[in-house]
Scaffold this motif. Structure first.
Motif, PDB file in Angstrom:
ATOM      1  N   ALA A   1      -5.742 -19.907 -11.957  1.00 27.13           N
ATOM      2  CA  ALA A   1      -6.439 -18.999 -11.054  1.00 27.13           C
ATOM      3  C   ALA A   1      -6.236 -19.464  -9.621  1.00 27.13           C
ATOM      4  O   ALA A   1      -6.141 -20.655  -9.351  1.00 27.13           O
ATOM      5  CB  ALA A   1      -7.927 -18.978 -11.403  1.00 27.13           C
TER       6      ALA A   1
ATOM      7  N   ASN B   1      -5.219 -22.415 -17.817  1.00 22.40           N
ATOM      8  CA  ASN B   1      -5.832 -21.416 -16.963  1.00 22.40           C
ATOM      9  C   ASN B   1      -7.113 -20.939 -17.630  1.00 22.40           C
ATOM     10  O   ASN B   1      -7.107 -19.985 -18.401  1.00 22.40           O
ATOM     11  CB  ASN B   1      -4.874 -20.242 -16.720  1.00 22.40           C
TER      12      ASN B   1
ATOM     13  N   ARG C   1       1.373 -12.373 -17.612  1.00 23.36           N
ATOM     14  CA  ARG C   1       0.656 -11.147 -17.247  1.00 23.36           C
ATOM     15  C   ARG C   1      -0.591 -11.502 -16.441  1.00 23.36           C
ATOM     16  O   ARG C   1      -1.251 -12.504 -16.719  1.00 23.36           O
ATOM     17  CB  ARG C   1       0.268 -10.363 -18.510  1.00 23.36           C
ATOM     18  N   ASP C   2      -0.900 -10.666 -15.471  1.00 23.09           N
ATOM     19  CA  ASP C   2      -2.016 -10.939 -14.574  1.00 23.09           C
ATOM     20  C   ASP C   2      -3.347 -10.772 -15.305  1.00 23.09           C
ATOM     21  O   ASP C   2      -3.624  -9.711 -15.869  1.00 23.09           O
ATOM     22  CB  ASP C   2      -1.939  -9.996 -13.369  1.00 23.09           C
TER      23      ASP C   2
ATOM     24  N   GLN D   1      -5.642  -7.873 -13.914  1.00 24.10           N
ATOM     25  CA  GLN D   1      -5.146  -6.547 -14.304  1.00 24.10           C
ATOM     26  C   GLN D   1      -5.421  -6.272 -15.775  1.00 24.10           C
ATOM     27  O   GLN D   1      -5.835  -5.172 -16.152  1.00 24.10           O
ATOM     28  CB  GLN D   1      -3.628  -6.481 -14.054  1.00 24.10           C
TER      29      GLN D   1
ATOM     30  N   GLY E   1      -1.239 -13.899  -5.299  1.00 26.17           N
ATOM     31  CA  GLY E   1      -0.784 -12.729  -6.052  1.00 26.17           C
ATOM     32  C   GLY E   1      -1.456 -12.616  -7.403  1.00 26.17           C
ATOM     33  O   GLY E   1      -1.422 -11.574  -8.032  1.00 26.17           O
ATOM     34  N   HIS E   2      -2.057 -13.717  -7.867  1.00 25.67           N
ATOM     35  CA  HIS E   2      -2.758 -13.682  -9.155  1.00 25.67           C
ATOM     36  C   HIS E   2      -4.106 -14.372  -8.996  1.00 25.67           C
ATOM     37  O   HIS E   2      -4.227 -15.574  -9.187  1.00 25.67           O
ATOM     38  CB  HIS E   2      -1.945 -14.381 -10.244  1.00 25.67           C
TER      39      HIS E   2
ATOM     40  N   ASP F   1       6.062 -11.545 -17.190  1.00 21.70           N
ATOM     41  CA  ASP F   1       6.949 -12.372 -16.381  1.00 21.70           C
ATOM     42  C   ASP F   1       7.036 -13.714 -17.092  1.00 21.70           C
ATOM     43  O   ASP F   1       6.358 -14.675 -16.740  1.00 21.70           O
ATOM     44  CB  ASP F   1       6.378 -12.526 -14.967  1.00 21.70           C
TER      45      ASP F   1
ATOM     46  N   GLY G   1      -5.000 -15.932 -12.041  1.00 21.98           N
ATOM     47  CA  GLY G   1      -3.874 -16.524 -12.749  1.00 21.98           C
ATOM     48  C   GLY G   1      -3.240 -15.574 -13.749  1.00 21.98           C
ATOM     49  O   GLY G   1      -3.494 -14.369 -13.755  1.00 21.98           O
ATOM     50  N   THR G   2      -2.406 -16.144 -14.613  1.00 21.08           N
ATOM     51  CA  THR G   2      -1.682 -15.334 -15.592  1.00 21.08           C
ATOM     52  C   THR G   2      -1.812 -15.963 -16.973  1.00 21.08           C
ATOM     53  O   THR G   2      -2.255 -17.098 -17.104  1.00 21.08           O
ATOM     54  CB  THR G   2      -0.184 -15.257 -15.246  1.00 21.08           C
ATOM     55  N   ASP G   3      -1.421 -15.203 -17.996  1.00 18.49           N
ATOM     56  CA  ASP G   3      -1.418 -15.759 -19.351  1.00 18.49           C
ATOM     57  C   ASP G   3      -0.007 -16.233 -19.693  1.00 18.49           C
ATOM     58  O   ASP G   3       0.888 -16.251 -18.855  1.00 18.49           O
ATOM     59  CB  ASP G   3      -1.972 -14.747 -20.358  1.00 18.49           C
TER      60      ASP G   3
ATOM     61  N   THR H   1      -3.630 -18.745  -7.732  1.00 21.10           N
ATOM     62  CA  THR H   1      -2.238 -18.647  -7.313  1.00 21.10           C
ATOM     63  C   THR H   1      -2.069 -17.341  -6.536  1.00 21.10           C
ATOM     64  O   THR H   1      -2.637 -16.323  -6.906  1.00 21.10           O
ATOM     65  CB  THR H   1      -1.311 -18.627  -8.542  1.00 21.10           C
TER      66      THR H   1
END
Lengths: 547, 314, 271
Positions: free
Chosen positions: C44, C235, C58-59, C62, C48-49, C36, C52-54, C46
């Motif tokens: 971290a 993050n 991406r999660d 996951q 839904g994540h 996304d 956090g994401t990169d 947020t």
């Protein structure tokens, strides 16, 4: 390669919040007297002061470099960092000013007496670091070195078109070209392909140049006092430079390949300036106490190269489909943190700003590649191609180019629904060279930083004979021939943009972005008028002390 | 003993020859062209490529190139670096010293910390000390070198400001001062390994029948311990020999993290550049250090363990 | 001497989780590689994540789950493969001595003397890189240590009185080797092997910097770690998550190794 590669992970957030002051340096500075010296407007930059500071004497300035130098002569090792060091030690006949216009350096003046003849009149009173005067013989000798592809493999190319280099008077050198080429003006420049060295020094030291035993020995404001390859370089100011006395007495460059170590070195006050910091970590540098980050476009280009001789990239619809799938705006805003500019042409705006102005340059380049991000259009183009159901291809990416890798990952995800599978392979930077224009790699990328301000620097390679896309188009060839000969700058830029526009209709390349270089500076100092050409001219003259 | 040593020495020379040939062949097979690398990602003429290739004899047949290099080495000439134009010997002199200092320092830390701790833990198996050190070792083995290095830098270099953050210092004591954090980092993971091996070896010996026998015959604890340690020494020293070789050849991550110019980072850069003379010199040197350490270890077990001695001479 | 049998449970919990993740990655982390880009890096916590994401949106969690597969499979194969080579060749060398010993130790010396980076780069260059090539290279590079270790242990065992008596009894060489010597060497081998899994995990993450591990974008802890190093300021979880996963997994494997080893020593003592 690996050098850039090993990075940390166990650093807590506190690291970012808790910068350590450079108190020792502050104390040192306070002790230094104010001996105001004229920085000497050597580059002839006409713009007025930006930073608020004064040209106070600075005893020692420590610079952190992100990579190593193993040879100081850029003809031998032509990383951009080699240029930054060489710019302080040696000079060419001409030098760029802040806007990329050429100004006199070791040549007091020059004129073009015919389309193929250039006559340079040497500056009287210029001397090497040992005080011996620069002679026309030294200049002829230095050009001979630059032209020799075994001594100067990186720059010999720029001299290939010269048929004679002669001393035509005691203070005059005449250079004759085989065929007219306006871009040649940039040849005898320390930002590109000439560093005037003392013939006697080089011959006394066995003919080597740029090694620890036979240093780079020129006419610039500094001489090399210590060079430990892959570790550090130390420069000491000389009083023989014709351009005046820069405020910094000793400049020390330390090579710190690990970016986080460099950040820690700044936090502990061990380095004053960090050149070319990683854009991904820019925020951390900005959050570091007593540190500011300066950004300047660096005339770099990143884009996709197709080898049009390799299937399926010989099909213009395939190339167009991929161009439509490249979301340049997002690459810049998300992957570069907004530091950079979505590219539409091979030429960077900074290279034509001198002619068209900042806005005019961007406006003019906008028309070159006109394929917006549009996945529907990409699908439609692919459907028209000979591989409507897609194909599998690979691309090789240098492991020292994380942003390019990220961009290709995004591109890979974008084209996957069309049936195009891109396998991304990471490799050492040297292996990446081999993918460019290779018949084994239909898809490749180019990351190129123009050292000169010549707007045609990259295009003359990319649209000329032997270009990496194996691209041939008579109209483009004719236009590029005119570019070589057109002496009127405005007309030349017009021709160049037209050549790129025509070529881009066939999409041999997809420009992705024009880059920005970030430099972190201790708040004790500032670099006056920091811009695209600053670091390739005698730049310590612009270091000012704050407060 | 002398015959044994001489025989091993001769074998070492053969081994070095084999290594030099294998590496040369691998470099020859590897993709890339040093001449092309010198020219960089810029336009270049085919003539330039040809003349550079001629300068470094890159178009000679493979065996010819190898023999040319070998002939030079026999005459004490390691050649000239393609990348930097420096003679390989001068290029290597300072770097080898630094790497040797770093490896020895780390080795000393490993031996002085891990071996006594391993013995202590084994003789008090299950105690708090044993558990504590074992857990530390377990984490140490899993923690990536560069992470440990940066953590140390952050704590001791920046926060406490005790040790320098990067570089190799100006020689003398300053040099060793600069090497403290790198050496500790380097010793960390390997120290954990040596600790575990020592502990295992000593525990293994303690479990042997002869220990119970010796105890039942009324030997003092000290006498038993001496017996056990002597027997446990062979695997421990063998592993220490391997550790030194590994340290000498494995400094690259630490060199990069602490901005030290040792042979590790030079080798990595030279491999990708295909700077053949430099790669050859470093591989040969590393191989020699490793082979000589192995020889020393063999001689040690030969002298220390009568069972090995008997078998080798038999 | 006896440890409370809490150890295996303590290790089994994280290891089971990791193995389950490795097997069930397709179901547990189906969207791991879903990008996304417009979202980009979020810290971290947020919604839904969790972590956090990169950079590519991406999660992190996951990716961590999906990365278990390459983190487990490769190192285990490396440790098993190199120990297999080590046990076979080391036992031969240690027991037979003479020419077999000389040839095999020289072979091990040769491998030990070769610089890892060089071999990895060359082999990967010749056969187009990839995860399994790296695994294979590491099997070969890990094996000399195992060979020497097993050889040393076998030599010590072979000189012991019980082997002499077995020989006097006329037992065949192979039988002595595999029935009598090997079981006594196994504890050392097992300890080394489990350490090797941890080492291989770290080594593979280091090699992925050179582009020698999994390809860019593939879920892998080492990869995640190196990709995340520039995101520390935005993050921190992007690096802490894979880092902690590596350390915890390595530690659990090690602890389990110790426990198994002590048990086998005890059993040997009882026999």
């Amino acid at each position: 390669m690996s050098d850039q590669s090993q990075r940390p992970f166990q650093i807590s957030r506190r690291l970012v919040l808790q910068g350590m002051g450079a108190s020792a340096l502050l104390a040192l500075l306070a002790a230094c007297g104010g001996d105001d010296t004229d920085a000497g407007d050597a580059t002839g930059d006409s713009s007025t002061g930006g930073g608020s500071g004064s040209a106070k004497e600075i005893d020692l300035l420590t610079i952190g470099f992100p990579a190593s130098l193993s040879n100081l002569y850029p003809g031998k090792e032509a990383g951009i960092l080699n240029y930054y060091v060489a710019a302080l030690v040696a000079e060419g006949l001409v030098a760029p000013d802040g806007t990329g216009k050429l100004q006199p350096a070791l040549a007091e003046s020059w004129e073009q007496t015919s389309p193929t003849t250039y006559v340079y009149t040497l500056r009287s009173g210029a001397t090497f670091h040992d005080g011996t005067p620069v002679t026309a013989d030294d200049v002829v000798y230095s050009i001979g070195i630059a032209k020799d592809e075994t001594i100067s493999p990186n720059v010999a190319y720029y001299w290939a078109n010269t048929t004679s280099v002669e001393k035509t008077a005691d203070n005059q050198v005449t250079i004759t070209l085989g065929s007219p080429d306006v871009a040649f003006e940039w040849g005898p420049c320390a930002a590109n392909a000439l560093w005037i060295v003392s013939e006697k020094y080089v011959e006394d030291n066995g003919g080597d140049i740029g090694t620890p035993t036979s240093l780079l020995y020129g006419t610039g404001p500094y001489k090399v006092t210590k060079f430990v390859p892959d570790s550090m370089v130390e420069l000491e100011r000389v009083d023989t430079w014709w351009g005046g006395t820069p405020p910094v007495k000793t400049v020390r460059f330390d090579f710190i390949p690990e970016e986080t170590t460099r950040l820690l070195a700044r936090q502990s006050g061990d380095i004053d300036i960090a050149i070319n910091i990683s854009l991904d970590q820019a925020q951390q540098w900005e959050d570091t106490e007593n540190t500011s980050v300066l950004y300047a476009a660096d005339r770099s280009y990143v884009g996709i190269d197709f080898n049009t001789a390799v299937e399926p990239f010989d099909d213009v619809h395939v190339r167009t489909a991929i161009a439509h799938a490249a979301d340049r705006a997002s690459y810049v805003s998300q992957l570069l943190g907004g530091r950079g500019e979505a590219a539409t042409a091979l030429t960077t705006p900074e290279q034509i700003e001198g002619v068209l102005g900042a806005d005019g340059a961007r406006e003019a380049l906008k028309v070159v590649l006109d394929l917006p991000y549009d996945l529907e259009a990409a699908k439609a183009e692919l459907a028209k191609s000979k591989v409507p159901d897609g194909f599998t291809t690979k691309v090789g990416i240098s492991s020292s180019a994380p942003q390019v890798s990220a961009a290709f990952q995004v591109l890979k995800a974008a084209v996957e629904p069309l049936g195009i599978v891109i396998e991304i392979e990471e490799m050492p930077v040297e292996q990446w060279f081999d993918t460019i224009g290779s018949p084994d790699w239909g898809l490749a990328y180019m990351s190129y930083t123009s050292t000169t301000g010549d707007p045609a620097e990259m295009s003359s390679w990319f649209l000329g004979e032997g270009n990496p896309a194996s691209y041939a188009n008579d109209e483009v060839t004719t236009l590029m021939g005119q570019v070589r000969e057109e002496t009127d700058p405005a007309k030349r830029v017009e021709l160049l943009i037209e050549a790129q526009r025509v070529a881009m209709l066939d999409v041999p390349y997809v420009p992705l972005w024009w880059g920005v270089a970030a430099t972190a500076v201790s708040d004790d100092y500032t670099i006056e008028d920091f811009g695209s050409y600053t670091l390739v001219s005698p730049w310590t003259s612009r270091i000012l002390t704050k407060g | 003993m002398l015959r044994f040593a001489l025989g091993r020495l001769a074998a070492t020379v053969v081994l070095l020859l084999a290594v030099s040939f294998v590496v040369f062949a691998l470099l020859h097979l590897a993709p890339g062209d040093p001449a092309r690398n010198l020219l960089g990602p810029r336009p270049s003429s085919p003539e330039a490529l040809t003349s550079i290739r001629a300068q470094y004899h890159l178009d000679d047949p493979f065996i010819g190139q190898y023999l040319r290099w070998l002939g030079g080495v026999v005459h004490g000439d390691l050649g000239q670096s393609i990348r930097s134009d420096e003679p390989v010997t001068t290029l290597l002199a300072d770097r080898v010293t630094l790497t040797l200092q770093l490896a020895s320092f780390a080795f000393a830390i490993t031996v002085l910390a891990a071996v006594p701790l391993g013995i202590a833990a084994a003789s008090r198996a299950g105690s708090v000390i044993d558990r504590g050190v074992s857990v530390a070792a377990i984490v140490g083995v899993g923690a990536p070198t560069y992470a440990v290095g940066l953590l140390l830098l952050y704590v001791f270099g920046v926060n406490l400001d005790v040790f320098p953050v990067y570089g190799a210092g100006e020689g003398g004591l300053d040099r060793w001062w600069h090497l403290v954090l790198p050496a500790v980092t380097l010793a960390g993971g390997l120290g954990a390994l040596v600790f575990k091996l020592t502990r295992t070896a000593v525990l293994g010996e303690l479990d042997q029948d002869y220990v119970a026998f010796a105890r039942s015959r009324g030997l003092s604890t000290r006498q038993v311990r001496a017996l056990v340690l002597r027997n446990a020494m062979v695997p421990v020293v063998t592993s220490l020999g391997l550790v030194f070789g590994f340290l000498f050849g494995g400094t690259i991550l630490v060199e990069v993290t602490f901005a030290l110019q040792g042979i590790g980072s030079l080798l990595a850069g030279s491999v990708t550049f295909k700077d053949i003379p430099v790669v050859q010199a470093i591989t040969l040197l590393t191989a020699a250090v490793i082979a000589l350490t192995a020889l020393a270890v063999d001689l040690f077990s030969f002298a220390a363990d009568p069972r090995v001695r008997k078998r080798t001479t038999a | 001497m006896k440890r409370p049998s809490l150890t295996p449970i303590l290790c089994a919990v994280p290891l089971t989780v990791v193995v389950v993740c490795a097997i069930g990655a397709h179901w547990l982390a189906a969207d791991a590689t879903e990008q996304d880009v417009l979202l980009g890096v979020v810290p971290a916590g947020t919604s839904g994540h969790l972590f956090g994401t990169d950079q590519l949106g991406r999660d992190i969690l996951q990716l961590g789950i999906a990365g278990a597969r390459s983190a487990v499979v490769g190192p285990v194969c490396i440790a098993l493969g190199s120990m297999l080579i080590g046990v076979v060749l080391g036992t031969f060398a240690g027991y037979f001595g003479g020419w077999a010993d000389l040839a095999l130790t020289k072979y091990a010396d040769l491998l030990l003397a070769l610089p890892t980076t060089l071999i990895a780069l060359v082999v990967a260059g010749l056969v187009d890189g990839g995860y399994w090539v790296t695994v294979l290279v590491l099997v070969v590079l890990f094996s000399p240590t195992d060979i020497r270790l097993v050889r040393g242990a076998v030599m010590t065992q072979a000189a012991r009185p019980y082997i002499e008596s077995a020989r006097v009894l006329g037992l065949g060489r192979l039988r002595i080797m595999f029935r009598h010597i090997l079981p006594n060497v196994l504890p050392v081998a097992l300890a080394t092997m489990l350490l090797n899994v941890a080492f291989a995990l770290v080594a593979m993450s280091a090699l992925s910097f050179l582009g020698l591990g999994v390809g860019p974008g593939e879920p892998d802890w080492g990869r995640q770690l190196s990709d995340g190093r520039d995101l520390l300021g935005r993050n921190a979880a992007a690096v802490i998550v894979p880092g902690v996963l590596i350390i915890v997994t390595a530690a659990a494997i090690n602890l389990l190794g110790d426990w198994l080893q002590e048990r086998s020593v005890e059993r040997a003592g009882r026999r």
